[in-house]
Write a protein that holds these residues in place. Structure first.
Motif, PDB file in Angstrom:
ATOM      1  N   VAL A 150       0.821  -1.212   0.000  1.00  0.00           N
ATOM      2  CA  VAL A 150       0.000   0.000   0.000  1.00  0.00           C
ATOM      3  C   VAL A 150       0.855   1.262   0.000  1.00  0.00           C
ATOM      4  N   ASN A 151       1.965   1.236   0.713  1.00  0.00           N
ATOM      5  CA  ASN A 151       2.777   2.442   0.859  1.00  0.00           C
ATOM      6  C   ASN A 151       3.813   2.623  -0.236  1.00  0.00           C
ATOM      7  N   GLN A 152       4.197   1.541  -0.939  1.00  0.00           N
ATOM      8  CA  GLN A 152       5.313   1.632  -1.867  1.00  0.00           C
ATOM      9  C   GLN A 152       4.973   1.339  -3.334  1.00  0.00           C
ATOM     10  N   MET A 153       3.918   0.620  -3.604  1.00  0.00           N
ATOM     11  CA  MET A 153       3.615   0.239  -4.979  1.00  0.00           C
ATOM     12  C   MET A 153       3.221   1.454  -5.819  1.00  0.00           C
ATOM     13  N   LYS A 154       3.689   1.492  -7.062  1.00  0.00           N
ATOM     14  CA  LYS A 154       3.308   2.561  -7.977  1.00  0.00           C
ATOM     15  C   LYS A 154       1.790   2.571  -8.129  1.00  0.00           C
ATOM     16  N   VAL A 155       1.229   3.753  -8.263  1.00  0.00           N
ATOM     17  CA  VAL A 155      -0.222   3.887  -8.243  1.00  0.00           C
ATOM     18  C   VAL A 155      -0.885   3.133  -9.391  1.00  0.00           C
ATOM     19  N   ASN A 156      -0.284   3.120 -10.575  1.00  0.00           N
ATOM     20  CA  ASN A 156      -0.894   2.390 -11.697  1.00  0.00           C
ATOM     21  C   ASN A 156      -0.899   0.886 -11.449  1.00  0.00           C
ATOM     22  N   ASP A 157       0.153   0.391 -10.805  1.00  0.00           N
ATOM     23  CA  ASP A 157       0.195  -1.034 -10.465  1.00  0.00           C
ATOM     24  C   ASP A 157      -0.822  -1.342  -9.369  1.00  0.00           C
ATOM     25  N   LEU A 158      -0.975  -0.415  -8.437  1.00  0.00           N
ATOM     26  CA  LEU A 158      -1.948  -0.604  -7.368  1.00  0.00           C
ATOM     27  C   LEU A 158      -3.372  -0.646  -7.936  1.00  0.00           C
ATOM     28  N   ILE A 159      -3.646   0.197  -8.916  1.00  0.00           N
ATOM     29  CA  ILE A 159      -4.954   0.162  -9.584  1.00  0.00           C
ATOM     30  C   ILE A 159      -5.200  -1.208 -10.169  1.00  0.00           C
ATOM     31  N   ARG A 160      -4.198  -1.750 -10.848  1.00  0.00           N
ATOM     32  CA  ARG A 160      -4.354  -3.052 -11.514  1.00  0.00           C
ATOM     33  C   ARG A 160      -4.569  -4.175 -10.496  1.00  0.00           C
ATOM     34  N   VAL A 161      -3.826  -4.145  -9.404  1.00  0.00           N
ATOM     35  CA  VAL A 161      -3.979  -5.158  -8.360  1.00  0.00           C
ATOM     36  C   VAL A 161      -5.395  -5.121  -7.780  1.00  0.00           C
ATOM     37  N   ILE A 162      -5.860  -3.923  -7.430  1.00  0.00           N
ATOM     38  CA  ILE A 162      -7.181  -3.801  -6.812  1.00  0.00           C
ATOM     39  C   ILE A 162      -8.282  -4.172  -7.800  1.00  0.00           C
ATOM     40  N   ALA A 163      -8.097  -3.802  -9.067  1.00  0.00           N
ATOM     41  CA  ALA A 163      -9.117  -4.100 -10.080  1.00  0.00           C
ATOM     42  C   ALA A 163      -9.178  -5.581 -10.408  1.00  0.00           C
ATOM     43  N   LEU A 164      -8.011  -6.217 -10.590  1.00  0.00           N
ATOM     44  CA  LEU A 164      -7.983  -7.610 -11.024  1.00  0.00           C
ATOM     45  C   LEU A 164      -8.197  -8.584  -9.872  1.00  0.00           C
ATOM     46  N   LEU A 165      -7.560  -8.344  -8.750  1.00  0.00           N
ATOM     47  CA  LEU A 165      -7.631  -9.298  -7.642  1.00  0.00           C
ATOM     48  C   LEU A 165      -8.777  -9.003  -6.680  1.00  0.00           C
ATOM     49  N   GLY A 166      -9.276  -7.775  -6.697  1.00  0.00           N
ATOM     50  CA  GLY A 166     -10.414  -7.442  -5.861  1.00  0.00           C
ATOM     51  C   GLY A 166     -11.693  -7.285  -6.650  1.00  0.00           C
ATOM     52  N   GLU A 167     -11.551  -7.264  -7.968  1.00  0.00           N
ATOM     53  CA  GLU A 167     -12.698  -7.039  -8.850  1.00  0.00           C
ATOM     54  C   GLU A 167     -13.473  -5.792  -8.414  1.00  0.00           C
ATOM     55  N   GLU A 168     -12.692  -4.782  -8.024  1.00  0.00           N
ATOM     56  CA  GLU A 168     -13.249  -3.512  -7.558  1.00  0.00           C
ATOM     57  C   GLU A 168     -13.421  -2.576  -8.754  1.00  0.00           C
ATOM     58  N   LYS A 169     -14.663  -2.220  -9.052  1.00  0.00           N
ATOM     59  CA  LYS A 169     -14.953  -1.375 -10.209  1.00  0.00           C
ATOM     60  C   LYS A 169     -14.387   0.029 -10.065  1.00  0.00           C
ATOM     61  N   ARG A 170     -14.230   0.477  -8.842  1.00  0.00           N
ATOM     62  CA  ARG A 170     -13.715   1.835  -8.605  1.00  0.00           C
ATOM     63  C   ARG A 170     -12.268   1.796  -8.115  1.00  0.00           C
ATOM     64  N   ALA A 171     -11.506   0.890  -8.691  1.00  0.00           N
ATOM     65  CA  ALA A 171     -10.114   0.708  -8.278  1.00  0.00           C
ATOM     66  C   ALA A 171      -9.286   1.970  -8.478  1.00  0.00           C
ATOM     67  N   THR A 172      -9.524   2.686  -9.555  1.00  0.00           N
ATOM     68  CA  THR A 172      -8.764   3.916  -9.810  1.00  0.00           C
ATOM     69  C   THR A 172      -9.003   4.936  -8.719  1.00  0.00           C
ATOM     70  N   THR A 173     -10.245   5.097  -8.315  1.00  0.00           N
ATOM     71  CA  THR A 173     -10.592   6.035  -7.242  1.00  0.00           C
ATOM     72  C   THR A 173      -9.917   5.639  -5.937  1.00  0.00           C
ATOM     73  N   VAL A 174      -9.974   4.352  -5.618  1.00  0.00           N
ATOM     74  CA  VAL A 174      -9.371   3.865  -4.368  1.00  0.00           C
ATOM     75  C   VAL A 174      -7.861   4.054  -4.388  1.00  0.00           C
ATOM     76  N   ALA A 175      -7.215   3.666  -5.473  1.00  0.00           N
ATOM     77  CA  ALA A 175      -5.751   3.733  -5.541  1.00  0.00           C
ATOM     78  C   ALA A 175      -5.252   5.172  -5.464  1.00  0.00           C
ATOM     79  N   HIS A 176      -5.918   6.089  -6.135  1.00  0.00           N
ATOM     80  CA  HIS A 176      -5.476   7.493  -6.081  1.00  0.00           C
ATOM     81  C   HIS A 176      -5.719   8.092  -4.694  1.00  0.00           C
TER      82      HIS A 176
END
Length: 346
Positions: A150-176
């Motif tokens: 959460v503290n170190q991953m690049k934001v674009n990679d974090l978006i992908r992790v949350i979207a693909l592994l969490g199936e979170e539709k608002r992954a971009t909002t959460v990651a930013h």
């Protein structure tokens, strides 16, 4: 392991549910243990499946990556009179664990792919957004934690992790939102992260019982522990170590794992390939399994009434044929390709 689903209304519902192996009757039905047979319980947890197999006269190689589970299982090892071998390690390596325990072939493999109730109920393990604790989530209690991601991953990679592994539709909002917050103060506690996500996403009136952080926490847990890689590698290992006629039983708790299991069994039980009046049938390798479950087996009302965490459980099973094992492409099996972080990802 015990039942823990990925639905926000399940963890903690009715208080902690411990030492309740999910779908035990159905697991035993499909494993069909006989005295003297050898089984691998690749996700030992509190030993629910292993104990039931031992009671039926089987020998068991129990595997768990969690040091607490290994320590907690020593009493059952002593009770088993040599019929339980408990191995610290990853279930992805179940074939190696079985061979190193003296078995070049086994009669059955069972895997419960959910995080255990013990892990979820202990706030200090950092798995739950309902219980404040360190933002950890490491099953092996070693290596990079959820806080590191959460503290170190690049934001674009974090978006992908949350979207693909969490199936979170608002992954971009959460990651930013995470990215903005971590620049002021690194995340250290589960309540901090859960509170931020709830503030950003709000609560849906239609899904008020499901916490907004559910999908993000699922994504982080799966990523930190490489759970989908583990599942795919374990399936391939089971295919190699099972004797002809050996039974494979898998219990999953969310769609990502169930999809991998479903694809694997569909591919390994296929007897003919495609084809139409315009195209010839494709040659397919001999099936390595025959299906024992036409569709996923789910818990009945009696079980979910006693153990709400069983609601999301799905059981699939197959019986090994004598066809040679095949190589498995884990990404074709459904494991997403993700940026690596300290050796994690894929």
């Amino acid at each position: 392991m015990m039942a823990v689903g990925d639905n926000g209304d399940l963890p903690g519902a009715g208080g902690p549910v411990r030492h309740v192996p999910v779908l035990l009757r159905q697991v035993l039905q499909h494993l069909a243990p006989q005295p003297g047979e050898v089984f691998v319980d690749g996700t030992f947890g509190a030993g629910g499946y292993s104990r039931a197999l031992l009671e039926r006269g089987a020998k068991v190689v129990g595997v768990d990556r969690d040091p607490d589970a290994i320590a907690g299982g020593q009493e059952l090892v002593c009770e088993s009179a040599g019929n339980l071998i408990l191995v610290p390690g990853q279930f992805a390596d179940l074939e190696a664990h079985a061979r190193q325990s003296g078995f070049d072939g086994v009669d059955g493999v069972v895997l419960d792919l959910g995080v255990s109730s013990m892990q979820l109920d202990e706030a200090e393990r950092g798995f739950s957004f309902l219980r404040d604790g360190p933002l950890d989530m490491r099953m092996e209690q070693a290596g990079p934690s959820a806080a590191d991601v959460v503290n170190q991953m690049k934001v674009n990679d974090l978006i992908r992790v949350i979207a693909l592994l969490g199936e979170e539709k608002r992954a971009t909002t959460v990651a930013h939102a995470i990215d903005r917050a971590r620049q002021e103060k690194p995340f250290a506690r589960t309540a901090e992260l859960a509170g931020l996500i709830e503030k950003v996403l709000g609560r849906s009136p239609k899904k008020a019982q499901i916490h907004p952080a559910t999908r993000t926490f699922q994504a982080l847990r799966i990523y930190v522990n490489g759970e989908l890689h583990q599942a795919a590698r374990a399936l391939a290992g089971a295919e190699r170590i099972l004797k002809p006629g050996g039974r494979l039983v898998l219990v999953s708790f969310h769609s990502l794992e169930d999809r991998i299991v479903k694809r694997f069994l569909a591919d390994r039980t296929k007897t003919r390939g495609g084809g139409s009046r315009h195209m010839p049938e494709e040659d397919v390798p001999p099936p390595t399994f025959e299906s024992l479950t036409r569709k996923a087996v789910e818990a009945d009302e009696d079980e979910t009434g006693l153990n709400p965490r069983a609601r999301s459980a799905r059981l699939r099973a197959g019986r090994r044929t004598d066809a040679p094992a095949r190589e498995l492409d884990i990404h074709a099996a459904g494991v997403p390709r993700l940026a690596e972080f300290h050796g994690l990802g894929g």
